[in-house]
Write a protein that holds these residues in place. Structure first.
Motif, PDB file in Angstrom:
ATOM      1  N   UNK A 289      24.888  14.764 -66.609  1.00  0.00           N
ATOM      2  CA  UNK A 289      26.000  15.046 -67.505  1.00  0.00           C
ATOM      3  C   UNK A 289      27.245  15.476 -66.730  1.00  0.00           C
ATOM      4  N   UNK A 290      27.077  16.223 -65.644  1.00  0.00           N
ATOM      5  CA  UNK A 290      28.238  16.633 -64.855  1.00  0.00           C
ATOM      6  C   UNK A 290      28.867  15.434 -64.145  1.00  0.00           C
ATOM      7  N   UNK A 291      28.030  14.482 -63.743  1.00  0.00           N
ATOM      8  CA  UNK A 291      28.554  13.288 -63.077  1.00  0.00           C
ATOM      9  C   UNK A 291      29.232  12.322 -64.045  1.00  0.00           C
ATOM     10  N   UNK A 292      29.199  12.617 -65.342  1.00  0.00           N
ATOM     11  CA  UNK A 292      29.990  11.833 -66.293  1.00  0.00           C
ATOM     12  C   UNK A 292      31.464  11.851 -65.887  1.00  0.00           C
ATOM     13  N   UNK A 293      31.910  12.955 -65.280  1.00  0.00           N
ATOM     14  CA  UNK A 293      33.324  13.108 -64.932  1.00  0.00           C
ATOM     15  C   UNK A 293      33.781  12.052 -63.936  1.00  0.00           C
ATOM     16  N   UNK A 294      32.917  11.683 -63.013  1.00  0.00           N
ATOM     17  CA  UNK A 294      33.311  10.671 -62.032  1.00  0.00           C
ATOM     18  C   UNK A 294      32.937   9.271 -62.486  1.00  0.00           C
ATOM     19  N   UNK A 295      31.995   9.160 -63.424  1.00  0.00           N
ATOM     20  CA  UNK A 295      31.496   7.850 -63.828  1.00  0.00           C
ATOM     21  C   UNK A 295      32.335   7.174 -64.900  1.00  0.00           C
ATOM     22  N   UNK A 296      33.292   7.896 -65.483  1.00  0.00           N
ATOM     23  CA  UNK A 296      34.086   7.257 -66.538  1.00  0.00           C
ATOM     24  C   UNK A 296      35.454   6.772 -66.049  1.00  0.00           C
ATOM     25  N   UNK A 297      35.728   6.919 -64.754  1.00  0.00           N
ATOM     26  CA  UNK A 297      36.974   6.413 -64.202  1.00  0.00           C
ATOM     27  C   UNK A 297      38.108   7.402 -64.205  1.00  0.00           C
ATOM     28  N   UNK A 298      37.806   8.661 -64.439  1.00  0.00           N
ATOM     29  CA  UNK A 298      38.881   9.658 -64.527  1.00  0.00           C
ATOM     30  C   UNK A 298      39.539   9.910 -63.173  1.00  0.00           C
ATOM     31  N   UNK A 299      38.776   9.740 -62.087  1.00  0.00           N
ATOM     32  CA  UNK A 299      39.322  10.086 -60.769  1.00  0.00           C
ATOM     33  C   UNK A 299      40.526   9.216 -60.422  1.00  0.00           C
ATOM     34  N   UNK A 300      40.419   7.917 -60.621  1.00  0.00           N
ATOM     35  CA  UNK A 300      41.539   7.057 -60.238  1.00  0.00           C
ATOM     36  C   UNK A 300      42.701   7.192 -61.212  1.00  0.00           C
ATOM     37  N   UNK A 301      42.411   7.434 -62.475  1.00  0.00           N
ATOM     38  CA  UNK A 301      43.481   7.612 -63.454  1.00  0.00           C
ATOM     39  C   UNK A 301      44.224   8.916 -63.198  1.00  0.00           C
ATOM     40  N   UNK A 302      43.490   9.998 -62.933  1.00  0.00           N
ATOM     41  CA  UNK A 302      44.107  11.316 -62.783  1.00  0.00           C
ATOM     42  C   UNK A 302      44.957  11.435 -61.528  1.00  0.00           C
ATOM     43  N   UNK A 303      44.379  11.110 -60.395  1.00  0.00           N
ATOM     44  CA  UNK A 303      45.076  11.417 -59.144  1.00  0.00           C
ATOM     45  C   UNK A 303      46.151  10.395 -58.795  1.00  0.00           C
ATOM     46  N   UNK A 304      46.013   9.180 -59.307  1.00  0.00           N
ATOM     47  CA  UNK A 304      46.987   8.152 -58.976  1.00  0.00           C
ATOM     48  C   UNK A 304      47.911   7.806 -60.147  1.00  0.00           C
ATOM     49  N   UNK A 305      47.993   8.680 -61.144  1.00  0.00           N
ATOM     50  CA  UNK A 305      48.801   8.359 -62.326  1.00  0.00           C
ATOM     51  C   UNK A 305      50.243   8.018 -61.960  1.00  0.00           C
TER      52      UNK A 305
END
Length: 520
Positions: A289-305
């Motif tokens: 459940x904690x790895x949901x944060x990286x598995x939904x694509x939030x990392x590329x959307x958040x840091x490279x917005x």
């Protein structure tokens, strides 16, 4: 123990908000730690598009006559921080098992000061990389220690609200970072990024001072066999007007259940105990459940917005970046109004479904009309919607990941789960430039096709595998995992063991009162 159609909760406290204002205030201050994570994501993502930053750490592109940044440097600046969070999170278990949650946050503050000072003063890429790694360890500790603490001190019926506040703090950090970047990004000197970096000192300083007046986690103290200290800490966390029977019932539940957990798994090698018996299931669920944060694509959307919007041809990308982060705050606030009334599984499933559809819409828009004004507008709209739904469900993924482990193993399990999430984030951040940077594959928003598929997997997993935890005490969840209750039956399972523990404390107090009366 038996299952039934009505949930028999062992929570002995008044299930309102007003009776627990003191604890909520303490949790609010402790969740300031998440401000740093949101701040870093927004600030550093914006640096990639600042001439003042690029003049120091980038290069002048002869073809365009503009300052640019090498994809490898871009990757390392972003991903080394994530590697640091991985290392820091792995150290949470052994560190906190000896020194507790508050000392972990104080250590994070010290590392934050060191890393920020280096970043402010250096013009060397090597020193910048080192500082990003140290800052990552600091952020990993801020996130993990704070979440473990609030998971253990907040009343069962208010943990959802506390984690909504946690996510709001993260969103506020992102808004502040994006706003400060927007105010300095036109500067041509190093002050363009050094002024925003100075903000890194603010939140940790406030939290470090405030923690001097806060108690340690009573559940951690109980695992250290410090029963009197645990009782004192719990009393400091509850309002002074609390009914004594309620207080004794809650404390007795924590005391008896924690003692039972420690007796059941008496081994000293907690890294191994995580994978034995019922703990194996709890560990795997926490990691998932904690790895949901990286598995939904939030990392590329958040840091490279900001960078992504600029490459996509969106006018005023810094302004739109602020708007996107504000949408995240709106999502966190909106979820806080429903979390006490809607099951956490439902919130998570709605969240991953919406995130997946937004990723798909981004990809389709760029496929149909790449580089067009219509595609740029679609990108702004769907990144905003993605951020809203992601931030609306994200706190409950963190929350459930901390609710599943038992009191003795929580820091170890949560640390491993968080570290693996950051590995996933690192992969997302490190590989994103290959997909979105025009100098590499140049997929741009079509990268969303990959993340749409991952969100579909998350939805299926949530439906079949995630146990419901709303309004359950941590001791109730321990009882259900020990009874090997199927995930789909957690919501209706009637806990008897923890209910008996709570009632026993009241009977003990009543009996003690009778004895005192007879003596008088």
């Amino acid at each position: 123990m038996a299952g039934g159609g009505i949930v028999a909760t062992a929570n002995p406290l008044k299930l309102d908000i007003g009776s627990h204002t003191k604890c909520l205030a303490i949790c609010f201050v402790m969740t300031i730690a998440s401000f740093q994570y949101g701040l870093d994501y927004a600030l550093v993502g914006g640096f990639m598009a600042m001439p003042g930053f690029l003049r120091v750490f980038g290069y002048l592109d002869g073809a365009t006559g503009k300052w640019a940044i090498d994809p490898t440097v871009q990757q390392l600046i972003s991903s080394l921080m994530t590697i640091g969070t991985f290392v820091g999170s792995l150290l949470v278990g052994p560190f906190s098992s000896k020194l507790g949650r508050r000392h972990g946050l104080w250590a994070a503050t010290l590392l934050n000061f060191i890393a920020t000072a280096i970043m402010l003063g250096t013009t060397s890429l090597g020193a910048l990389y080192f500082a990003r790694l140290v800052l990552g360890i600091s952020v990993g500790w801020f996130l993990t220690f704070a979440q473990v603490y609030v998971n253990e001190v907040a009343p069962a019926h208010l943990r959802g609200i506390v984690f909504a506040v946690y996510q709001s703090q993260l969103s506020i950090g992102s808004i502040v970072g994006a706003a400060v970047d927007n105010g300095t990004h036109l500067r041509q000197d190093p002050g363009a990024y050094r002024i925003p970096l100075a903000v890194f000192f603010a939140a940790p300083t406030i939290q470090a001072i405030a923690m001097l007046f806060f108690p340690e986690s009573p559940r951690w103290l109980m695992t250290r066999c410090r029963e009197d200290a645990a009782k004192s800490a719990l009393r400091r966390l509850r309002n002074s007007a609390i009914d004594e029977a309620e207080f004794e019932a809650e404390f007795n539940e924590i005391r008896v259940s924690t003692r039972e957990q420690m007796e059941q798994r008496g081994g000293k090698h907690l890294w191994i105990e995580m994978w034995r018996g019922s703990n194996r299931r709890r560990t795997l669920l926490s990691i998932a459940i904690i790895c949901f944060h990286c598995a939904n694509g939030s990392s590329w959307v958040n840091i490279y917005t900001t960078y992504f919007l600029a490459v996509a041809g969106v006018d005023q990308p810094f302004n739109f970046s602020v708007m996107v982060t504000c949408m995240g705050l709106v999502g966190a606030i909106a979820s806080s109004f429903v979390v006490r009334h809607i099951d956490r599984r439902v919130i998570v499933m709605v969240g991953v479904t919406a995130c997946g559809l937004c990723q798909l819409a981004l990809a389709i828009a760029w496929t149909v009309a790449p580089g067009s004004v219509a595609a740029a507008k679609s990108i702004v709209a769907f990144i905003s919607l993605f951020t809203f739904f992601y931030v609306a469900y994200a706190p409950y993924a963190w929350l459930m990941g901390g609710e599943y482990p038992n009191n003795r193993l929580r820091a170890y399990t949560y640390g491993v789960a968080t570290s693996l999430n950051f590995v996933g984030n690192w992969l997302g951040v490190f590989t994103a430039p290959y997909f979105i940077n025009p100098a590499s594959l140049g997929w741009n928003a079509q990268y969303g096709y990959i993340w749409f598929g991952s969100n579909v997997i998350l939805l299926v997993f949530s439906y079949f595998c995630l146990p419901e935890t709303r309004d359950r005490t941590l001791e109730e969840m321990h009882e259900m995992f020990e009874a090997n209750v199927p995930a789909r039956k957690f919501k209706t399972y009637v806990c008897t063991g923890t209910k008996i523990m709570a009632e026993a404390a009241i009977k003990e107090r009543e009996a003690a009162g009778v004895v005192r009366t007879e003596r008088v």
